[in-house]
Design a protein around this motif. Structure first.
Motif, short mmCIF file in Angstrom:
data_model
loop_
_atom_site.label_atom_id
_atom_site.label_comp_id
_atom_site.label_asym_id
_atom_site.label_seq_id
_atom_site.Cartn_x
_atom_site.Cartn_y
_atom_site.Cartn_z
N LYS A 160 0.76 -1.04 -0.09
CA LYS A 160 0.06 0.23 0.02
C LYS A 160 0.75 1.15 0.09
N GLU A 161 0.37 2.17 -0.81
CA GLU A 161 1.28 3.53 -1.02
C GLU A 161 0.72 4.42 0.06
N ARG A 162 1.59 5.26 0.70
CA ARG A 162 1.30 6.23 1.49
C ARG A 162 2.42 7.57 1.35
N LEU A 163 1.75 8.66 1.50
CA LEU A 163 2.58 10.00 1.61
C LEU A 163 3.33 10.03 3.05
N VAL A 164 4.71 10.20 2.98
CA VAL A 164 5.42 10.14 4.27
C VAL A 164 6.16 11.68 4.36
N PRO A 165 5.82 12.43 5.25
CA PRO A 165 6.46 13.85 5.31
C PRO A 165 7.95 13.62 5.72
N ILE A 166 8.74 14.57 4.95
CA ILE A 166 10.30 14.64 4.98
C ILE A 166 10.64 16.05 5.78
N SER A 167 11.15 16.04 6.82
CA SER A 167 11.46 17.36 7.74
C SER A 167 12.67 17.96 6.89
N THR A 168 12.91 19.28 7.19
CA THR A 168 13.94 19.91 6.50
C THR A 168 15.31 19.28 7.12
N ALA A 169 15.13 18.95 8.55
CA ALA A 169 16.70 18.54 8.76
C ALA A 169 16.85 16.88 8.21
N ALA A 170 15.86 16.18 7.95
CA ALA A 170 16.11 15.21 7.26
C ALA A 170 16.53 15.25 6.03
N HIS A 171 16.01 16.29 5.18
CA HIS A 171 16.31 16.84 3.76
C HIS A 171 17.96 17.05 3.74
N ARG A 172 18.38 17.74 4.67
CA ARG A 172 19.70 18.30 4.93
C ARG A 172 20.51 17.05 5.17
N ALA A 173 20.36 16.34 5.84
CA ALA A 173 21.10 15.19 6.42
C ALA A 173 21.06 13.98 5.14
N VAL A 174 20.13 13.81 4.52
CA VAL A 174 20.15 12.90 3.40
C VAL A 174 21.01 13.79 2.19
N ALA A 175 20.78 14.82 2.05
CA ALA A 175 21.52 15.54 0.91
C ALA A 175 23.13 15.45 1.24
N ALA A 176 23.55 15.63 2.43
CA ALA A 176 24.93 15.39 2.79
C ALA A 176 25.38 13.85 2.76
N TRP A 177 24.55 12.99 3.03
CA TRP A 177 24.65 11.58 2.80
C TRP A 177 25.28 11.52 1.43
N LEU A 178 24.18 11.75 0.51
CA LEU A 178 24.47 11.68 -0.82
C LEU A 178 25.92 12.04 -1.45
N GLU A 179 26.22 13.00 -0.91
CA GLU A 179 27.65 13.47 -1.26
C GLU A 179 28.81 12.54 -1.16
N GLU A 180 28.46 11.61 -0.25
CA GLU A 180 29.59 10.48 0.05
C GLU A 180 29.06 9.12 -0.14
N ALA A 181 27.70 8.97 -0.61
CA ALA A 181 27.26 7.66 -0.76
C ALA A 181 27.77 6.81 -1.83
N PRO A 182 27.94 5.54 -1.86
CA PRO A 182 28.31 4.62 -3.00
C PRO A 182 27.45 4.90 -4.00
N GLU A 183 27.60 4.89 -5.40
CA GLU A 183 26.69 4.92 -6.72
C GLU A 183 26.13 3.46 -6.15
#
Length: 287
Positions: A160-183
């Motif tokens: 089942k699909e649902r919408l999940v809210p993403i906080s500003t802090a989570a956005h920043r943390a994920v963006a920082a991780w993607l700079e280092e994350a393996p492809e």
């Protein structure tokens, strides 16, 4: 049937398979077992936890119900299986201050620029900030969290699909991780595919221990409970909470009313029409 018609998840299918295999090991060919054979399982299960017995019996009832409904046997002998009463335990809780301590420590470690602390910070922000299940979190595609998008579309239990809210802090943390994350295909890759739930469990407990919280008090599911409980304390209603958590039945969500019963009493006293000022005495009827 469970996969095609009921939309059961892979984990659910594995659990059913395990329970049916265990019963087959005890009884032989399950499709031919009669009521007397099924009764014998009750004695074999007497040392198991009530929740385990209930789950195994449920799997067998589903199995024999399927055989009967599809005309593969003329009767359904599963009524003789035990039906233990299960008292749903209250979820273990972390205070907002304890979770804040974990978040601050994770953010400080991530600021070093090292790869794994950035990953761990992103995991924690999504667990607590969005209330994701462990299985949902580790299986997120690499581009699931899109810059500028306040929600992600998640496929959870029962497909089942649902919408999940993403906080500003989570956005920043994920963006920082993607700079280092393996492809790769996953937001949180592991050795062979995505990060495993076992490894996530270990990461979360290590993060708790670093800030002085007993590791046995913490798990990914405890952080999901903290997300729900702290939202309820902040004034969220149960229907909203049900949608955010992806519960099919609001009865599952209602466990949080027991966790925060004091606040609910206060809410009734303040918001219920009968708590208005009594014109003669000047006292609130709810007092």
């Amino acid at each position: 049937m469970l996969a095609a018609e009921a939309g059961a998840s892979r984990n659910t299918l594995m659990a059913y398979r395990g329970d049916l295999a265990a019963a087959a090991a005890a009884l032989g060919r399950l499709g031919d077992a009669d009521a007397e054979a099924l009764k014998s399982l009750g004695g074999q299960w007497q040392d198991l936890a009530a929740s385990t017995v209930a789950r195994r019996a449920s799997a067998l009832r589903r199995f024999y119900g399927f055989l009967y409904e599809d005309g593969l046997r003329a009767d359904d002998p599963s009524d003789v299986l035990p039906r233990p009463k299960i008292k749903r335990p209250l979820p273990r809780l972390l205070s907002a201050e304890e979770v804040e301590g974990m978040l601050v420590d994770a953010a400080d470690r991530a600021a070093s620029g090292e790869r794994l602390p950035r990953r761990d910070h992103a995991l924690l922000e999504l667990l607590y900030g969005s209330g994701l299940r462990a299985s949902e979190l580790v299986a997120l595609p690499r581009r699931a969290v899109r810059p500028g998008e306040p929600f992600l579309i998640l496929k959870g239990k029962g497909e089942k699909e649902r919408l999940v809210p993403i906080s500003t802090a989570a956005h920043r943390a994920v963006a920082a991780w993607l700079e280092e994350a393996p492809e790769g295909a996953w937001l949180f890759p592991g050795e062979k595919a995505h990060l495993s739930r076992v490894r996530l469990f270990q990461i979360v407990r290590a993060m708790a221990a670093r800030v002085g919280i007993a590791p046995e008090r913490v798990s990914p599911h405890v952080l999901r409970h903290a997300f729900a409980t702290h939202l309820l304390e902040g004034g969220a209603d149960l229907r909203t909470l049900q949608a955010l958590l992806g519960h099919a039945d609001i009865a599952t969500t209602q466990i949080y009313t027991h966790v925060d019963s004091r606040r609910l009493v206060e809410l009734v006293n303040k918001r219920h029409p009968l708590a208005r000022q009594d014109l003669k005495t000047g006292n609130a009827l709810g007092d």
